[in-house]
Design a protein around this motif. Sequence first.
Motif, PDB file in Angstrom:
ATOM      1  N   LEU A  87     -37.277 -26.632 -13.942  1.00 21.68           N
ATOM      2  CA  LEU A  87     -37.261 -27.243 -15.272  1.00 21.68           C
ATOM      3  C   LEU A  87     -36.334 -26.479 -16.208  1.00 21.68           C
ATOM      4  CD1 LEU A  87     -41.076 -27.953 -15.743  1.00 21.68           C
ATOM      5  CD2 LEU A  87     -39.306 -29.451 -14.822  1.00 21.68           C
ATOM      6  N   GLU A  88     -35.760 -27.219 -17.129  1.00 20.95           N
ATOM      7  CA  GLU A  88     -34.950 -26.618 -18.193  1.00 20.95           C
ATOM      8  C   GLU A  88     -35.596 -26.926 -19.541  1.00 20.95           C
ATOM      9  OE1 GLU A  88     -30.997 -28.099 -17.898  1.00 20.95           O
ATOM     10  OE2 GLU A  88     -30.623 -27.218 -15.912  1.00 20.95           O
ATOM     11  N   GLY A  89     -35.440 -26.002 -20.472  1.00 24.68           N
ATOM     12  CA  GLY A  89     -35.965 -26.228 -21.814  1.00 24.68           C
ATOM     13  C   GLY A  89     -37.413 -25.843 -21.991  1.00 24.68           C
ATOM     14  N   VAL A  90     -37.989 -25.121 -21.039  1.00 22.32           N
ATOM     15  CA  VAL A  90     -39.387 -24.711 -21.165  1.00 22.32           C
ATOM     16  C   VAL A  90     -39.582 -23.790 -22.373  1.00 22.32           C
ATOM     17  CG1 VAL A  90     -41.251 -23.415 -20.029  1.00 22.32           C
ATOM     18  CG2 VAL A  90     -39.873 -25.035 -18.716  1.00 22.32           C
ATOM     19  N   ALA A 115     -57.874 -22.251 -15.772  1.00 22.47           N
ATOM     20  CA  ALA A 115     -56.538 -22.129 -15.181  1.00 22.47           C
ATOM     21  C   ALA A 115     -55.480 -22.774 -16.067  1.00 22.47           C
ATOM     22  CB  ALA A 115     -56.521 -22.759 -13.796  1.00 22.47           C
ATOM     23  N   VAL A 116     -55.809 -23.894 -16.720  1.00 23.26           N
ATOM     24  CA  VAL A 116     -54.867 -24.506 -17.663  1.00 23.26           C
ATOM     25  C   VAL A 116     -54.608 -23.556 -18.830  1.00 23.26           C
ATOM     26  CG1 VAL A 116     -54.516 -26.406 -19.290  1.00 23.26           C
ATOM     27  CG2 VAL A 116     -55.486 -26.868 -17.036  1.00 23.26           C
ATOM     28  N   GLN A 117     -55.655 -22.895 -19.320  1.00 23.87           N
ATOM     29  CA  GLN A 117     -55.474 -21.900 -20.384  1.00 23.87           C
ATOM     30  C   GLN A 117     -54.540 -20.786 -19.927  1.00 23.87           C
ATOM     31  OE1 GLN A 117     -59.816 -21.203 -20.935  1.00 23.87           O
ATOM     32  NE2 GLN A 117     -59.405 -21.503 -23.121  1.00 23.87           N
ATOM     33  N   GLU A 118     -54.762 -20.319 -18.714  1.00 22.98           N
ATOM     34  CA  GLU A 118     -53.943 -19.244 -18.157  1.00 22.98           C
ATOM     35  C   GLU A 118     -52.487 -19.680 -18.039  1.00 22.98           C
ATOM     36  OE1 GLU A 118     -53.854 -16.527 -14.061  1.00 22.98           O
ATOM     37  OE2 GLU A 118     -54.926 -18.443 -14.100  1.00 22.98           O
ATOM     38  N   ALA A 119     -52.275 -20.857 -17.479  1.00 23.99           N
ATOM     39  CA  ALA A 119     -50.909 -21.316 -17.212  1.00 23.99           C
ATOM     40  C   ALA A 119     -50.168 -21.685 -18.494  1.00 23.99           C
ATOM     41  CB  ALA A 119     -50.945 -22.515 -16.266  1.00 23.99           C
ATOM     42  N   THR A 120     -50.829 -22.381 -19.411  1.00 20.23           N
ATOM     43  CA  THR A 120     -50.157 -22.742 -20.662  1.00 20.23           C
ATOM     44  C   THR A 120     -49.847 -21.499 -21.489  1.00 20.23           C
ATOM     45  OG1 THR A 120     -52.319 -23.158 -21.694  1.00 20.23           O
ATOM     46  CG2 THR A 120     -51.125 -25.060 -20.814  1.00 20.23           C
ATOM     47  N   GLY A 121     -50.669 -20.460 -21.330  1.00 19.68           N
ATOM     48  CA  GLY A 121     -50.395 -19.210 -22.037  1.00 19.68           C
ATOM     49  C   GLY A 121     -49.088 -18.574 -21.614  1.00 19.68           C
ATOM     50  N   GLU A 122     -48.651 -18.868 -20.397  1.00 17.46           N
ATOM     51  CA  GLU A 122     -47.389 -18.320 -19.897  1.00 17.46           C
ATOM     52  C   GLU A 122     -46.194 -18.838 -20.706  1.00 17.46           C
ATOM     53  OE1 GLU A 122     -46.606 -16.464 -16.926  1.00 17.46           O
ATOM     54  OE2 GLU A 122     -48.716 -16.002 -16.557  1.00 17.46           O
ATOM     55  N   VAL A 123     -46.334 -20.020 -21.301  1.00 14.65           N
ATOM     56  CA  VAL A 123     -45.204 -20.636 -22.011  1.00 14.65           C
ATOM     57  C   VAL A 123     -45.488 -20.811 -23.492  1.00 14.65           C
ATOM     58  CG1 VAL A 123     -44.308 -21.794 -19.960  1.00 14.65           C
ATOM     59  CG2 VAL A 123     -46.031 -22.957 -21.360  1.00 14.65           C
ATOM     60  N   THR A 142     -50.578 -28.135 -15.597  1.00 14.04           N
ATOM     61  CA  THR A 142     -49.660 -27.555 -16.580  1.00 14.04           C
ATOM     62  C   THR A 142     -48.213 -27.843 -16.219  1.00 14.04           C
ATOM     63  OG1 THR A 142     -51.253 -25.790 -17.064  1.00 14.04           O
ATOM     64  CG2 THR A 142     -48.959 -25.410 -17.709  1.00 14.04           C
ATOM     65  N   ASP A 143     -47.877 -27.755 -14.949  1.00 12.08           N
ATOM     66  CA  ASP A 143     -46.518 -28.067 -14.503  1.00 12.08           C
ATOM     67  C   ASP A 143     -46.150 -29.507 -14.854  1.00 12.08           C
ATOM     68  OD1 ASP A 143     -44.085 -27.426 -12.689  1.00 12.08           O
ATOM     69  OD2 ASP A 143     -44.929 -29.237 -11.757  1.00 12.08           O
ATOM     70  N   GLN A 144     -47.083 -30.433 -14.648  1.00 11.36           N
ATOM     71  CA  GLN A 144     -46.801 -31.831 -14.977  1.00 11.36           C
ATOM     72  C   GLN A 144     -46.634 -32.026 -16.492  1.00 11.36           C
ATOM     73  OE1 GLN A 144     -45.756 -34.145 -13.156  1.00 11.36           O
ATOM     74  NE2 GLN A 144     -47.037 -35.972 -13.037  1.00 11.36           N
ATOM     75  N   TYR A 176     -44.529 -21.278  -9.527  1.00  6.78           N
ATOM     76  CA  TYR A 176     -44.481 -22.029 -10.780  1.00  6.78           C
ATOM     77  C   TYR A 176     -43.675 -21.276 -11.840  1.00  6.78           C
ATOM     78  CZ  TYR A 176     -47.768 -25.696  -9.391  1.00  6.78           C
ATOM     79  OH  TYR A 176     -48.361 -26.779  -8.788  1.00  6.78           O
ATOM     80  N   ARG A 177     -43.834 -19.973 -11.916  1.00  7.94           N
ATOM     81  CA  ARG A 177     -43.066 -19.202 -12.911  1.00  7.94           C
ATOM     82  C   ARG A 177     -41.572 -19.349 -12.661  1.00  7.94           C
ATOM     83  NH1 ARG A 177     -47.313 -15.232 -11.795  1.00  7.94           N
ATOM     84  NH2 ARG A 177     -48.767 -15.163 -13.574  1.00  7.94           N
ATOM     85  N   GLN A 178     -41.191 -19.357 -11.406  1.00  6.21           N
ATOM     86  CA  GLN A 178     -39.772 -19.555 -11.078  1.00  6.21           C
ATOM     87  C   GLN A 178     -39.308 -20.955 -11.462  1.00  6.21           C
ATOM     88  OE1 GLN A 178     -39.401 -18.605  -6.916  1.00  6.21           O
ATOM     89  NE2 GLN A 178     -40.004 -16.457  -7.200  1.00  6.21           N
ATOM     90  N   VAL A 179     -40.132 -21.961 -11.150  1.00  6.86           N
ATOM     91  CA  VAL A 179     -39.791 -23.344 -11.496  1.00  6.86           C
ATOM     92  C   VAL A 179     -39.626 -23.509 -13.004  1.00  6.86           C
ATOM     93  CG1 VAL A 179     -40.662 -25.723 -11.512  1.00  6.86           C
ATOM     94  CG2 VAL A 179     -40.811 -24.361  -9.418  1.00  6.86           C
ATOM     95  N   TRP A 180     -40.433 -22.765 -13.757  1.00  6.58           N
ATOM     96  CA  TRP A 180     -40.393 -22.870 -15.214  1.00  6.58           C
ATOM     97  C   TRP A 180     -39.363 -21.958 -15.859  1.00  6.58           C
ATOM     98  CZ3 TRP A 180     -46.439 -22.141 -15.731  1.00  6.58           C
ATOM     99  CH2 TRP A 180     -47.068 -23.251 -15.101  1.00  6.58           C
ATOM    100  N   GLY A 181     -38.635 -21.227 -15.025  1.00  5.16           N
ATOM    101  CA  GLY A 181     -37.586 -20.345 -15.552  1.00  5.16           C
ATOM    102  C   GLY A 181     -38.103 -19.081 -16.185  1.00  5.16           C
ATOM    103  N   LEU A 182     -39.282 -18.634 -15.797  1.00  6.15           N
ATOM    104  CA  LEU A 182     -39.884 -17.428 -16.381  1.00  6.15           C
ATOM    105  C   LEU A 182     -39.626 -16.181 -15.555  1.00  6.15           C
ATOM    106  CD1 LEU A 182     -43.379 -18.885 -17.437  1.00  6.15           C
ATOM    107  CD2 LEU A 182     -41.239 -18.819 -18.750  1.00  6.15           C
ATOM    108  N   SER A 183     -39.082 -16.356 -14.356  1.00  4.71           N
ATOM    109  CA  SER A 183     -38.806 -15.179 -13.521  1.00  4.71           C
ATOM    110  C   SER A 183     -37.629 -15.477 -12.608  1.00  4.71           C
ATOM    111  CB  SER A 183     -40.049 -14.819 -12.672  1.00  4.71           C
ATOM    112  OG  SER A 183     -40.396 -15.870 -11.808  1.00  4.71           O
TER     113      SER A 183
END
Length: 392
Positions: A76-79, A105-113, A332-334, A385-392
């Motif tokens: 993804l781009e623009g996260v 888990a949604v709280q955990e994942a959304t917190g990443e972004v 969260t990815d969706q 997922y972190r890689q897909v979202w451009g976080l790592s």
Amino acid sequence: MSTPPRHTVVVRGLTALACAGTLLLTAACSSAEDADAASAGDGGSGTSAEVNSDAQAAVEEDLAVPEPFEAPGPALEGVDQVAGKKVLYIPISLQIPAFQSVYAAVQEATGEVGMEVSSCDGKFNPAGVAACINQALAQDVDVVVLDQVPLGLAAQGVAQLQAAGISILVSGQEPAPGTAELAYLDTGGAEIITSMADWVTVDSGGDANVLVVAQADSPRQQAYIDEGLIPRFEEVCPDCTTTVTTTTASQLTQLGSQVSTELLQNPDIDYVVSEFDANVSYILQGLQNAPTGKDVKVVSAIGDIASLERVASGQQAYDALGSNRWAGWAITDQVLRMLTGAQPLETSIGPSRAFDSSNIDSVEVDQSSFDDESLWGGDTYTDVYRQVWGLS
């Protein structure tokens, strides 16, 4: 007593269709407290040369530690632009521990972004879901996640959300093409449920008399049986006999009587296959009250710690289950795909695994195995997922 025709699907039960006001008991339901019950038979997979080879291969794969998780879709781009966006998570019921785990888990994942997420309890009924939709409108959220809530039972609220420009993600329903405004996500429940047909086929040597306990609270639940489990039995086990008895969320306390009645009418039944693990405690009560119940093997899906404990003790022969924590990251990815303008996915399949007597001793049967995900070979998806979202 004469043997019934092979694959005669006799639909019995308290009701054949759920009333429109009753929402589904989810595939992720936690089981009720187990009653003391006689052993439902030892698990294990006995094979014969006559057993369908596809079923044997599927069982071997289902019982094994799953392969490491792979990226579910394009990066993804623009996260970095979604920080501060608000999400409201509405499960069918927050009283079910599995949904609490998904929400955590949604709280955990959304917190990443940097997104904000809150929850609202659907309370198993349209009025509860409607109240949650009103909450979403009042809070002016950006995305509402309906988890295991049939879209048709929230039609008016969905129209209100769309009019307000609030995007909607429907999770746990049929896969379908989505847009930034309305998307769906199938997380693989059908495959987990269908796996029970493979295991029974192999364990019985290709000749079983099966009572299938099905939920009738939603079209999705009925499709799991009518379009998934029964056709799979017909494909891999032509010498198996299947009888379907139905129940609903509001009628589970009567399920034990249904099961014992079915066994009295057909004492040749040697397997009870439950669509959802939440029904097993009631099924065991029914087996206690049937003369042949002690010889019947219980098989279920979408399990939790209680189901694994039953497999370990011999009360239950087989259970298949997936990771609730992964489901929260997949949701969260969706949501991120919708917010960033990427094409939403239709399906995302996470780690799942089945257990019987052959592999239950390979894991610790306690909550820690769920928490550290050692049941599925450990956490192999959050870094993906972190890689897909451009976080790592």
